[in-house]
Design a protein around this motif. Sequence first.
Motif, PDB file in Angstrom:
ATOM      1  N   TYR A 162       0.818  -1.220   0.000  1.00 54.18           N
ATOM      2  CA  TYR A 162       0.000   0.000   0.000  1.00 54.18           C
ATOM      3  C   TYR A 162       0.852   1.272   0.000  1.00 54.18           C
ATOM      4  CZ  TYR A 162      -3.661  -3.340   1.121  1.00 54.18           C
ATOM      5  OH  TYR A 162      -4.522  -4.406   1.087  1.00 54.18           O
ATOM      6  N   GLY A 163       2.160   1.115   0.036  1.00 57.31           N
ATOM      7  CA  GLY A 163       3.040   2.277  -0.043  1.00 57.31           C
ATOM      8  C   GLY A 163       3.037   3.159   1.187  1.00 57.31           C
ATOM      9  N   ASP A 164       2.710   2.584   2.318  1.00 62.61           N
ATOM     10  CA  ASP A 164       2.657   3.385   3.547  1.00 62.61           C
ATOM     11  C   ASP A 164       4.041   3.880   3.969  1.00 62.61           C
ATOM     12  OD1 ASP A 164      -0.100   2.942   3.773  1.00 62.61           O
ATOM     13  OD2 ASP A 164       0.220   1.032   4.796  1.00 62.61           O
ATOM     14  N   THR A 165       5.064   3.081   3.671  1.00 63.73           N
ATOM     15  CA  THR A 165       6.415   3.401   4.149  1.00 63.73           C
ATOM     16  C   THR A 165       7.366   3.822   3.032  1.00 63.73           C
ATOM     17  OG1 THR A 165       6.124   1.763   5.907  1.00 63.73           O
ATOM     18  CG2 THR A 165       8.379   2.516   5.475  1.00 63.73           C
ATOM     19  N   TYR A 166       7.334   3.113   1.915  1.00 57.37           N
ATOM     20  CA  TYR A 166       8.388   3.276   0.911  1.00 57.37           C
ATOM     21  C   TYR A 166       7.919   3.894  -0.410  1.00 57.37           C
ATOM     22  CZ  TYR A 166      10.973   0.085   3.972  1.00 57.37           C
ATOM     23  OH  TYR A 166      11.595  -0.502   5.043  1.00 57.37           O
ATOM     24  N   TRP A 167       6.699   4.423  -0.458  1.00 60.16           N
ATOM     25  CA  TRP A 167       6.202   4.900  -1.767  1.00 60.16           C
ATOM     26  C   TRP A 167       7.122   5.955  -2.378  1.00 60.16           C
ATOM     27  CZ3 TRP A 167       5.065   9.408  -4.178  1.00 60.16           C
ATOM     28  CH2 TRP A 167       4.445   9.299  -5.427  1.00 60.16           C
ATOM     29  N   LEU A 168       7.471   6.979  -1.598  1.00 61.40           N
ATOM     30  CA  LEU A 168       8.284   8.079  -2.137  1.00 61.40           C
ATOM     31  C   LEU A 168       9.635   7.566  -2.616  1.00 61.40           C
ATOM     32  CD1 LEU A 168       8.762  11.039  -2.762  1.00 61.40           C
ATOM     33  CD2 LEU A 168       9.501  11.362  -0.376  1.00 61.40           C
ATOM     34  N   ARG A 169      10.252   6.677  -1.827  1.00 59.05           N
ATOM     35  CA  ARG A 169      11.570   6.167  -2.225  1.00 59.05           C
ATOM     36  C   ARG A 169      11.451   5.282  -3.459  1.00 59.05           C
ATOM     37  NH1 ARG A 169      16.141   7.395  -3.480  1.00 59.05           N
ATOM     38  NH2 ARG A 169      17.900   6.059  -2.894  1.00 59.05           N
ATOM     39  N   ALA A 170      10.383   4.506  -3.569  1.00 55.90           N
ATOM     40  CA  ALA A 170      10.172   3.678  -4.764  1.00 55.90           C
ATOM     41  C   ALA A 170      10.009   4.564  -5.996  1.00 55.90           C
ATOM     42  CB  ALA A 170       8.950   2.792  -4.582  1.00 55.90           C
ATOM     43  N   TYR A 171       9.298   5.657  -5.846  1.00 56.78           N
ATOM     44  CA  TYR A 171       9.095   6.627  -6.932  1.00 56.78           C
ATOM     45  C   TYR A 171      10.445   7.199  -7.375  1.00 56.78           C
ATOM     46  CZ  TYR A 171       7.701  11.146  -8.987  1.00 56.78           C
ATOM     47  OH  TYR A 171       7.552  12.260  -9.796  1.00 56.78           O
ATOM     48  N   ILE A 193      11.704  13.568 -16.968  1.00 51.68           N
ATOM     49  CA  ILE A 193      11.389  14.625 -16.005  1.00 51.68           C
ATOM     50  C   ILE A 193      10.287  14.093 -15.092  1.00 51.68           C
ATOM     51  CG2 ILE A 193      10.632  17.020 -15.721  1.00 51.68           C
ATOM     52  CD1 ILE A 193      11.517  17.522 -18.603  1.00 51.68           C
ATOM     53  N   PRO A 194      10.628  13.654 -13.877  1.00 52.63           N
ATOM     54  CA  PRO A 194       9.638  13.002 -13.004  1.00 52.63           C
ATOM     55  C   PRO A 194       8.361  13.806 -12.789  1.00 52.63           C
ATOM     56  CG  PRO A 194      11.841  12.712 -12.121  1.00 52.63           C
ATOM     57  CD  PRO A 194      11.968  13.663 -13.274  1.00 52.63           C
ATOM     58  N   SER A 195       8.488  15.120 -12.667  1.00 52.97           N
ATOM     59  CA  SER A 195       7.318  15.940 -12.358  1.00 52.97           C
ATOM     60  C   SER A 195       6.268  15.932 -13.465  1.00 52.97           C
ATOM     61  CB  SER A 195       7.749  17.385 -12.079  1.00 52.97           C
ATOM     62  OG  SER A 195       8.385  17.948 -13.217  1.00 52.97           O
ATOM     63  N   LYS A 196       6.656  15.512 -14.671  1.00 51.91           N
ATOM     64  CA  LYS A 196       5.711  15.486 -15.783  1.00 51.91           C
ATOM     65  C   LYS A 196       4.947  14.162 -15.885  1.00 51.91           C
ATOM     66  CE  LYS A 196       7.681  18.979 -18.852  1.00 51.91           C
ATOM     67  NZ  LYS A 196       8.008  19.281 -20.261  1.00 51.91           N
ATOM     68  N   PHE A 197       5.338  13.180 -15.086  1.00 54.27           N
ATOM     69  CA  PHE A 197       4.642  11.894 -15.081  1.00 54.27           C
ATOM     70  C   PHE A 197       3.474  11.964 -14.100  1.00 54.27           C
ATOM     71  CE2 PHE A 197       8.498  10.812 -17.107  1.00 54.27           C
ATOM     72  CZ  PHE A 197       8.349   9.594 -17.739  1.00 54.27           C
ATOM     73  N   LYS A 198       2.308  11.565 -14.551  1.00 58.12           N
ATOM     74  CA  LYS A 198       1.134  11.551 -13.679  1.00 58.12           C
ATOM     75  C   LYS A 198       1.128  10.252 -12.883  1.00 58.12           C
ATOM     76  CE  LYS A 198      -1.657  14.417 -16.779  1.00 58.12           C
ATOM     77  NZ  LYS A 198      -2.887  14.488 -17.611  1.00 58.12           N
ATOM     78  N   VAL A 199       1.083  10.377 -11.561  1.00 53.73           N
ATOM     79  CA  VAL A 199       1.189   9.215 -10.692  1.00 53.73           C
ATOM     80  C   VAL A 199       0.243   9.372  -9.508  1.00 53.73           C
ATOM     81  CG1 VAL A 199       3.120  10.244  -9.441  1.00 53.73           C
ATOM     82  CG2 VAL A 199       2.830   7.769  -9.412  1.00 53.73           C
ATOM     83  N   SER A 200      -0.268   8.255  -9.011  1.00 53.80           N
ATOM     84  CA  SER A 200      -1.170   8.269  -7.855  1.00 53.80           C
ATOM     85  C   SER A 200      -0.342   8.201  -6.578  1.00 53.80           C
ATOM     86  CB  SER A 200      -2.146   7.088  -7.912  1.00 53.80           C
ATOM     87  OG  SER A 200      -2.894   7.119  -9.102  1.00 53.80           O
ATOM     88  N   ASN A 201      -0.296   9.300  -5.855  1.00 47.87           N
ATOM     89  CA  ASN A 201       0.454   9.363  -4.602  1.00 47.87           C
ATOM     90  C   ASN A 201      -0.483   9.036  -3.441  1.00 47.87           C
ATOM     91  OD1 ASN A 201       1.903  10.073  -2.304  1.00 47.87           O
ATOM     92  ND2 ASN A 201       2.802  11.903  -3.231  1.00 47.87           N
ATOM     93  N   PRO A 202      -0.199   7.978  -2.649  1.00 47.75           N
ATOM     94  CA  PRO A 202      -1.075   7.614  -1.529  1.00 47.75           C
ATOM     95  C   PRO A 202      -1.293   8.760  -0.548  1.00 47.75           C
ATOM     96  CG  PRO A 202       0.580   5.920  -1.896  1.00 47.75           C
ATOM     97  CD  PRO A 202       0.959   7.072  -2.757  1.00 47.75           C
TER      98      PRO A 202
END
Length: 233
Positions: free
Chosen positions: A21-30, A186-195
């Motif tokens: 569910y990305g509770d801990t590592y979502w940002l680092r995985a991104y 450019i990461p900021s241009k990718f649309k992603v679902s942030n928990p």
Amino acid sequence: MAIMTIDDALKQILTRVNDPYGDTYWLRAYQLFFEGINTLVQTGEYKAEEIPSMIKIVTLETEDRNSIYWSSPNMSENDLFGGFVIKIIDVRDSVGEGIVSSSEGNRFKEIDNDYYQLIKFDKEYKPLKNEIFYMIEGKTEGYEWAGEPTEEGDAPPSVENEHKILIKFIGTLPRELELKYIASPIPSKFKVSNPAESIEQVSPTRVDQMFSLPFLYKVIDFAVQKLSMEAFD
């Protein structure tokens, strides 16, 4: 054909490190997803057809110079790959649209500093007719460097100037040449679902249209391996 969005890729990374569910590592995985893309390209673990969206070609006017101070041009708003230049992969004659290439083209050859030193002392190593040597150098102009703090009140360094690359040529240049290079995403241009920002519904960017699936799985493996190592530090 299988479809993979950036959300799907992150989900695979997080599931394999026991955080589905990305509770801990979502940002680092991104972060590691994009780091993996750049690292695989920098280390040569790719085929050109696996990363078509990252490969760019520009035409440059030489203006009778022996060197070109160049940076990746500004891409369109919808282009997701206009960041740092990861590597220059080819320099060649420019053949304009509708122009038939003649057999009298130039052959470009990249050389290193050791070969350059040989050229200075031995004519045997100098370029032949219709042969042009080139060296890719680093930043050689300016006094502000990317990442350095500026004095209070100073404007931050220009991103365009900080990312320029010097290319030196030995031989007679044509009026125009083509530069083929790989640009980072450019990461900021990718649309992603942030928990952490799950209120707004997002249609995540499809990455299978930009990369081959085998390449994407190598990126996922890279992220999983590095995230697993970091988790035990």
